[in-house]
Design a protein around this motif. Structure first.
Motif, short mmCIF file in Angstrom:
data_model
loop_
_atom_site.label_atom_id
_atom_site.label_comp_id
_atom_site.label_asym_id
_atom_site.label_seq_id
_atom_site.Cartn_x
_atom_site.Cartn_y
_atom_site.Cartn_z
N ARG A 174 0.61 -1.51 0.05
CA ARG A 174 -0.11 0.13 -0.02
C ARG A 174 0.68 0.84 -0.48
O ARG A 174 1.66 0.95 0.99
CB ARG A 174 -0.84 -0.11 1.21
CG ARG A 174 -1.67 0.79 1.15
CD ARG A 174 -3.10 1.40 2.25
NE ARG A 174 -3.62 -0.21 2.27
CZ ARG A 174 -4.77 -0.90 3.08
NH1 ARG A 174 -4.07 -0.63 3.85
NH2 ARG A 174 -5.75 -2.06 2.42
N LYS B 299 0.49 5.10 0.30
CA LYS B 299 -0.03 6.62 1.09
C LYS B 299 0.77 7.62 0.65
O LYS B 299 1.86 7.69 1.44
CB LYS B 299 -0.14 6.71 2.09
CG LYS B 299 -1.32 7.19 3.15
CD LYS B 299 -1.56 7.12 4.46
CE LYS B 299 -2.17 8.06 5.06
NZ LYS B 299 -2.55 8.25 6.31
N VAL C 42 -3.72 7.28 -1.83
CA VAL C 42 -3.82 4.93 -1.84
C VAL C 42 -3.64 5.37 -3.02
O VAL C 42 -4.87 4.38 -3.43
CB VAL C 42 -4.45 4.94 -0.50
CG1 VAL C 42 -4.08 3.77 -0.84
CG2 VAL C 42 -4.70 5.67 0.52
N TYR C 43 -2.80 4.05 -3.49
CA TYR C 43 -2.80 3.25 -4.61
C TYR C 43 -1.90 2.36 -3.57
O TYR C 43 -1.47 1.86 -2.94
CB TYR C 43 -1.75 4.00 -5.35
CG TYR C 43 -2.15 4.56 -6.63
CD1 TYR C 43 -2.58 3.90 -7.42
CD2 TYR C 43 -2.30 5.82 -6.10
CE1 TYR C 43 -3.29 5.00 -8.71
CE2 TYR C 43 -2.25 6.85 -7.22
CZ TYR C 43 -2.97 6.52 -8.15
OH TYR C 43 -4.23 7.33 -9.06
N GLU C 44 -2.23 0.65 -3.95
CA GLU C 44 -2.23 -0.42 -3.98
C GLU C 44 -1.76 -1.11 -5.04
O GLU C 44 -2.45 -1.16 -6.11
CB GLU C 44 -3.29 -1.09 -2.87
CG GLU C 44 -3.83 -0.53 -2.20
CD GLU C 44 -4.85 -1.69 -1.21
OE1 GLU C 44 -5.44 -1.01 -0.21
OE2 GLU C 44 -5.82 -2.59 -2.05
N ARG D 107 -7.77 2.55 -1.16
CA ARG D 107 -7.38 1.41 -0.28
C ARG D 107 -8.74 0.57 0.07
O ARG D 107 -10.38 0.41 -0.22
CB ARG D 107 -7.86 2.18 1.12
CG ARG D 107 -7.71 1.21 2.38
CD ARG D 107 -7.94 2.34 3.86
NE ARG D 107 -7.00 1.37 4.69
CZ ARG D 107 -6.25 1.57 5.48
NH1 ARG D 107 -5.34 2.32 5.08
NH2 ARG D 107 -6.32 0.77 6.48
N PRO E 244 -2.26 -4.78 3.82
CA PRO E 244 -1.20 -5.20 3.49
C PRO E 244 0.30 -5.99 3.44
O PRO E 244 0.36 -5.84 5.20
CB PRO E 244 -0.93 -3.72 2.38
CG PRO E 244 -1.41 -3.34 3.85
CD PRO E 244 -2.80 -3.93 4.02
N THR F 70 3.40 -1.13 4.30
CA THR F 70 2.64 0.29 3.79
C THR F 70 3.51 1.26 3.68
O THR F 70 4.60 1.11 4.30
CB THR F 70 1.06 0.53 4.39
OG1 THR F 70 0.27 -0.35 4.39
CG2 THR F 70 0.84 1.91 4.14
#
Length: 157
Positions: free
Chosen positions: A75, A77, A85-87, A101, A106, A109
């Protein structure tokens, strides 16, 4: 790079087609900007376009041979005028990227400001130094976080 006022720099980058900019060219652009200029660039619509372009390229920059059997959700941030936020999910030799999110937990992070994120993904920032200076915060698997760069082709300016 010539000296730019922040507004002309932002105007110049607003007109840029990020999809047409090579990772190496992006790295050179980031390297030529001060932290303040990077902060200026990372505002409003331009910020969304830059983040979208960077995360959109992660699949192409992914090195499946380096990841092997790794299975991990990372993750990201990115803090700035707002938190984004991207994953990144690495599994079965593939990398997928989603915005937002998820409910999934995760493995690690990464939290950092806009300018530090751009330096990190463009090869202009040392992740260990950034972590030691508290510009990059890591929650979860620090070992995975420290080795992430080997799973991606990071451009060099």
């Amino acid at each position: 790079m010539p000296d730019h006022s922040d507004s002309s720099l932002t105007d110049e980058l607003t007109g840029l087609d990020f999809a047409a900019v090579s990772p190496e060219e992006f790295a050179r652009i980031v390297k030529g900007l001060s932290g303040g200029q990077l902060g200026e660039v990372m505002s409003g619509d331009l910020r969304a376009r830059v983040l979208g372009a960077v995360f959109g390229r992660m699949r192409q920059q992914f090195r499946p041979e380096a990841a092997g059997a790794l299975k991990a959700l990372i993750r990201w941030k990115i803090t700035g005028e707002s938190d984004v936020v991207y994953e990144t999910s690495i599994a079965d030799g593939a990398c997928t990227v989603t915005e937002g999110r998820s409910e999934a937990e995760p493995r690690t992070t990464l939290v950092m400001g806009d300018a530090d994120f751009l330096k990190l993904v463009s090869g202009n920032g040392n992740p260990v130094t950034m972590f030691m200076m508290r510009k990059l915060k890591v929650a979860g698997d620090v070992g995975l976080a420290s080795g992430l760069t080997r799973y991606f082709d990071i451009p060099k300016a």
